[in-house]
Design a protein around this motif. Structure first.
Motif, PDB file in Angstrom:
ATOM      1  N   LEU A 110       0.824  -1.209   0.000  1.00  0.00           N
ATOM      2  CA  LEU A 110       0.000   0.000   0.000  1.00  0.00           C
ATOM      3  C   LEU A 110       0.859   1.260   0.000  1.00  0.00           C
ATOM      4  O   LEU A 110       0.554   2.239  -0.702  1.00  0.00           O
ATOM      5  N   LEU A 111       1.928   1.264   0.788  1.00  0.00           N
ATOM      6  CA  LEU A 111       2.802   2.433   0.846  1.00  0.00           C
ATOM      7  C   LEU A 111       3.506   2.687  -0.484  1.00  0.00           C
ATOM      8  O   LEU A 111       3.664   3.841  -0.908  1.00  0.00           O
ATOM      9  N   GLU A 112       3.932   1.620  -1.143  1.00  0.00           N
ATOM     10  CA  GLU A 112       4.573   1.774  -2.453  1.00  0.00           C
ATOM     11  C   GLU A 112       3.609   2.369  -3.459  1.00  0.00           C
ATOM     12  O   GLU A 112       3.952   3.288  -4.219  1.00  0.00           O
ATOM     13  N   ASN A 113       2.390   1.859  -3.472  1.00  0.00           N
ATOM     14  CA  ASN A 113       1.401   2.326  -4.445  1.00  0.00           C
ATOM     15  C   ASN A 113       1.033   3.790  -4.222  1.00  0.00           C
ATOM     16  O   ASN A 113       0.977   4.583  -5.168  1.00  0.00           O
ATOM     17  N   ILE A 114       0.782   4.159  -2.959  1.00  0.00           N
ATOM     18  CA  ILE A 114       0.354   5.532  -2.698  1.00  0.00           C
ATOM     19  C   ILE A 114       1.515   6.511  -2.855  1.00  0.00           C
ATOM     20  O   ILE A 114       1.320   7.655  -3.277  1.00  0.00           O
ATOM     21  N   SER A 115       2.741   6.065  -2.563  1.00  0.00           N
ATOM     22  CA  SER A 115       3.906   6.940  -2.754  1.00  0.00           C
ATOM     23  C   SER A 115       4.121   7.233  -4.224  1.00  0.00           C
ATOM     24  O   SER A 115       4.457   8.361  -4.613  1.00  0.00           O
ATOM     25  N   SER A 116       3.921   6.221  -5.049  1.00  0.00           N
ATOM     26  CA  SER A 116       4.059   6.415  -6.497  1.00  0.00           C
ATOM     27  C   SER A 116       3.005   7.378  -7.015  1.00  0.00           C
ATOM     28  O   SER A 116       3.301   8.288  -7.804  1.00  0.00           O
ATOM     29  N   ALA A 117       1.765   7.200  -6.547  1.00  0.00           N
ATOM     30  CA  ALA A 117       0.688   8.093  -6.982  1.00  0.00           C
ATOM     31  C   ALA A 117       0.922   9.508  -6.481  1.00  0.00           C
ATOM     32  O   ALA A 117       0.688  10.492  -7.201  1.00  0.00           O
ATOM     33  N   TYR A 118       1.395   9.635  -5.245  1.00  0.00           N
ATOM     34  CA  TYR A 118       1.673  10.954  -4.677  1.00  0.00           C
ATOM     35  C   TYR A 118       2.732  11.689  -5.492  1.00  0.00           C
ATOM     36  O   TYR A 118       2.590  12.877  -5.799  1.00  0.00           O
ATOM     37  N   ALA A 119       3.808  10.973  -5.826  1.00  0.00           N
ATOM     38  CA  ALA A 119       4.882  11.600  -6.599  1.00  0.00           C
ATOM     39  C   ALA A 119       4.368  12.111  -7.940  1.00  0.00           C
ATOM     40  O   ALA A 119       4.745  13.198  -8.394  1.00  0.00           O
ATOM     41  N   GLN A 120       3.489  11.335  -8.555  1.00  0.00           N
ATOM     42  CA  GLN A 120       2.947  11.719  -9.862  1.00  0.00           C
ATOM     43  C   GLN A 120       2.116  12.994  -9.750  1.00  0.00           C
ATOM     44  O   GLN A 120       2.302  13.945 -10.529  1.00  0.00           O
ATOM     45  N   PHE A 121       1.202  13.035  -8.789  1.00  0.00           N
ATOM     46  CA  PHE A 121       0.301  14.180  -8.693  1.00  0.00           C
ATOM     47  C   PHE A 121       0.982  15.377  -8.039  1.00  0.00           C
ATOM     48  O   PHE A 121       0.657  16.522  -8.358  1.00  0.00           O
ATOM     49  N   ASN A 122       1.928  15.124  -7.156  1.00  0.00           N
ATOM     50  CA  ASN A 122       2.656  16.222  -6.538  1.00  0.00           C
ATOM     51  C   ASN A 122       3.511  16.963  -7.559  1.00  0.00           C
ATOM     52  O   ASN A 122       3.710  18.175  -7.460  1.00  0.00           O
ATOM     53  N   SER A 123       4.004  16.229  -8.562  1.00  0.00           N
ATOM     54  CA  SER A 123       4.814  16.864  -9.614  1.00  0.00           C
ATOM     55  C   SER A 123       3.971  17.814 -10.466  1.00  0.00           C
ATOM     56  O   SER A 123       4.509  18.712 -11.118  1.00  0.00           O
ATOM     57  N   LEU A 124       2.651  17.626 -10.441  1.00  0.00           N
ATOM     58  CA  LEU A 124       1.767  18.550 -11.153  1.00  0.00           C
ATOM     59  C   LEU A 124       1.478  19.789 -10.316  1.00  0.00           C
ATOM     60  O   LEU A 124       1.467  20.912 -10.820  1.00  0.00           O
ATOM     61  N   TYR A 125       1.255  19.581  -9.034  1.00  0.00           N
ATOM     62  CA  TYR A 125       0.763  20.667  -8.189  1.00  0.00           C
ATOM     63  C   TYR A 125       1.870  21.537  -7.596  1.00  0.00           C
ATOM     64  O   TYR A 125       1.783  22.768  -7.620  1.00  0.00           O
ATOM     65  N   MET A 126       2.917  20.911  -7.048  1.00  0.00           N
ATOM     66  CA  MET A 126       3.898  21.669  -6.278  1.00  0.00           C
ATOM     67  C   MET A 126       4.626  22.748  -7.068  1.00  0.00           C
ATOM     68  O   MET A 126       4.872  23.835  -6.525  1.00  0.00           O
TER      69      MET A 126
END
Length: 696
Positions: free
Chosen positions: A378-394
């Motif tokens: 679960l941590l691997e999956n959500i970290s990957s998704a976070y990195a993807q969407f954070n690269s759009l927003y931050m």
């Protein structure tokens, strides 16, 4: 009464057993599982009740009538060790086991009917004799029901009419009679509605209705309509002569118009005992919770020592390895989701939190290896998704934040905001508001374009030509030189800057006037090139008066602009000086109580870290009304350490303990940036961010 109490006692003390449930003994596989925790004798003497809950199967193990354990038998055997889960699992079974049988229900019904049948006849007769069976009785209608019965009417007017004790007694009797019947009706309606699903609330209602009936049974006979009880002591009547009929106790004015009514308190007590007995059983939520807690306590007594020995190390290793990463991931994802709409990421976070919470709640009563594998996935999956969407927003958020800092810095360069800059600030505020809500990916591009436009427009504002800044640049060194030698307190020195600047201008003006005098009038006079006529002398006098007035005007203008400098200077002047200085002072100026605000201290700490990262040497000071309380350097000792800093021209950032919020560069004495209020609160304060942006 005795039989009822015996029945209740049996309900309370009886161990769990019911013909509706199959009572078992342990088979070989169950005995093998339990033998790790209990002796073979205890297992052999125990009984088990099968139950199911949400597609899982369980066994309630009865070691003794008061000791129970709950075992999950869905996939192998495991103990239920969570009291909340145990309450949910046990509730249907306990309610079914302890739900009152037909005998108890019949007794609750028949006893109340017997109570009513015994008390009702005298009350019903009185109801008819007072006309209440046909009409209402209120003070407003003159107790009309009684008016329709001649005997009642006669008794009422003999005792003072509708407002007399007899009339008021009829009104009270009418209200109480209706309340009594309402309580009876509510009692039987609730009793007929009694079911396993409503047992908790309905038992409480039945108890409440019985309390109402009991209270009315005491109140109703204490009415002038009824005769005085035979057991009332004659001594109670001795005080009746001291009352008027309208204020006397009921027994002083009782005429016994109606028959004496008696309420069978024994029957009522037996009903209350029955209901209290049911309320004591594990039927209510609180009692089921108590039973579940007792079950968990018993289980822990046998299981915990073994489970701790087998699983504690593995579980602790799992938590130690998982928790830091979990906390960081949840914090990062939660922050992103507070600003960015993404359904799949939100669902992933909910799944992660729910799963980890369940694992922690299960503690050592689970397959820890499987739990670890699940959490890592679960941590691997959500970290990957976070990195993807954070690269759009931050990147957009960082641009917006830096642009906001730029706009604030430009605003602080103007005493009066230009209209264009005010509009830019409003646009920036709008963009900040848009980013503060949860934006969608499709909105980011539009917001980013707006940010770039705001940044470009804000950059075009480079401050204004400032006469206060010119006065500080020209007169500042002289003012600092004079004030540094002055014995005045620091606060007075700061306030005296304008006066000293004006003094300098006056000295300069006077010196120039004297020089002009020497080079003109005095020189010509010695060379005897001036005709000493009255007209010539008057012309020279007028010239020097005009020049002296100009000196005074120059002095006043200097004082006026210097006074403005004490309240505002463009902030770019401070940062220009700070950029060229290797050392910057961070000072906290408290009030006379010398109380440090923790939030301001956190901001000062963040400020020091920011300046250190920018390769600045940072000195820390604590002031109390500009008097130095403490200093981080040995060469600037209290109480004059801040005076040394101001006189040296070292840039200082001063955090003031004021309620108002501001950031300002001001003053002729020293190079000081002052801030107070919200810009100085917290470890991520605006002041630290502005300094970082301005000096990067």
């Amino acid at each position: 009464m005795k039989s009822v109490l015996l029945c209740v006692l049996f309900l309370i003390l009886a161990p769990i057993s019911s013909s509706a449930f199959v009572t078992l003994h342990a088979n070989a596989s169950l005995t093998s599982f339990l033998s790790t925790y209990l002796s073979n004798t205890a297992i052999a003497n125990s009984t088990f009740i099968q139950m199911s809950f949400r597609n899982n199967t369980y066994l309630l193990m009865n070691i003794t009538p008061s000791k129970h354990m709950l075992i999950n038998t869905t996939n192998g055997f495991s103990f239920v060790l969570n009291s909340i889960s145990a309450s949910s699992i046990l509730k249907p079974t306990l309610v079914a086991l302890y739900y009152p049988n037909q005998t108890i229900l019949s007794r609750l019904n028949s006893t109340m009917h017997g109570y009513i049948n015994e008390a009702a006849p005298p009350l019903t007769d009185c109801f008819i004799l007072t006309g209440l069976d046909r009409f209402n009785a209120t003070l407003e209608n003159g107790v009309f029901s009684c008016q329709t019965v001649p005997k009642c009417r006669e008794a009422m007017y003999v005792t003072g009419g509708p407002s007399g004790p007899f009339g008021l007694g009829i009104i009270n009797f009418s209200v109480q009679y209706n309340k009594l019947n309402s309580s009876y009706s509510a009692y039987f309606a609730t009793l007929s509605d009694l079911s396993q699903s409503s047992i908790t609330s309905n038992l409480a209602k039945l108890s409440s209705y019985l309390a109402n009936v009991s209270s009315l049974a005491v109140q109703m006979p204490q009415n002038p309509l009824f005769p005085i009880p035979a057991n009332m002591s004659p001594s109670q009547f001795s005080s009746c002569i001291y009352y008027t009929p309208t204020t006397a106790p009921w027994y002083c004015v009782a005429i016994g118009y109606c028959q004496y009514t008696s309420f069978n308190s024994t029957r009522l007590a037996s009903l209350q005992s029955l209901i209290n007995g049911l309320l004591a059983e594990p039927l209510t939520s609180s009692n089921i919770k108590t039973f579940a807690n007792s079950t968990i306590s018993t289980t822990n007594l046998y299981v915990e020592p073994v489970l701790r020995r087998l699983n504690t190390d593995a579980f602790n290793a799992f938590i130690s390895a998982t928790l830091p990463r979990y906390n960081a991931t949840v914090a990062n994802v939660t922050l992103l989701l507070s600003r960015f709409q993404n359904t799949s990421l939100n669902q992933s976070l909910a799944e992660l939190e729910t799963t980890f919470t369940a694992f922690r709640a299960a503690s050592i009563n689970q397959n820890i290896t499987a739990a670890s594998l699940t959490m890592n996935s679960l941590l691997e999956n959500i970290s990957s998704a976070y990195a993807q969407f954070n690269s759009l927003y931050m990147p957009v958020f960082s641009k917006a934040f830096n642009t906001s800092l730029l706009v604030v810095l430009r605003e602080l360069d103007y005493a009066q905001l230009p209209t264009g800059l005010a509009q830019i600030a409003a646009q920036d505020q709008q963009v900040t508001s848009e980013l503060a809500r949860r934006v969608s990916p499709s909105e980011l591009s539009t917001i980013e374009n707006s940010i770039m436009g705001i940044n470009l427009n804000a950059t075009s504002y480079q401050g204004e030509a400032s006469m206060p800044a010119f006065v500080k640049a020209v007169d500042g060194p002289f003012v600092v030189y004079l004030l540094s030698a002055s014995p005045l307190p620091v606060g007075s020195k700061i306030g005296s800057g304008a006066l000293y600047a004006a003094l300098l201008s006056f000295i300069i003006g006077t010196a120039l006037l004297m020089l002009f005098y020497i080079l003109t009038y005095h020189r010509l006079h010695r060379a005897k090139r001036i005709r000493h006529t009255k007209r010539v002398r008057r012309a020279w006098h007028l010239l020097f008066v005009v020049l002296f007035i100009l000196v005074l005007v120059y002095t006043y203008e200097t004082y006026a602009y210097a006074s403005l400098a004490t309240s505002f200077l463009p902030i770019s002047g401070f940062f220009a000086r700070a950029a060229s200085s290797n050392t910057i002072v961070v000072a906290i100026n408290t009030n006379s109580a010398n109380v440090l605000n923790v939030s301001v201290v956190n901001c000062a700490t963040a400020l020091r870290k920011t300046l250190t990262a920018l390769n600045k040497s940072v000195q820390s000071m604590q002031l109390s009304n500009y008097t130095c309380v403490s200093s981080s350097t040995s060469n600037t000792v209290a109480p004059n350490c801040y005076d040394v800093v101001l006189s040296s021209g070292t840039p200082a950032i001063q955090l003031n303990a004021n309620a108002s919020s501001y950031i300002t560069n001001n003053g002729l004495y020293g190079t000081v940036l002052q801030a107070s209020g919200s810009p100085t609160y917290g470890g991520s304060c605006l002041l630290a961010s502005l300094v970082k942006y301005a000096l990067k």
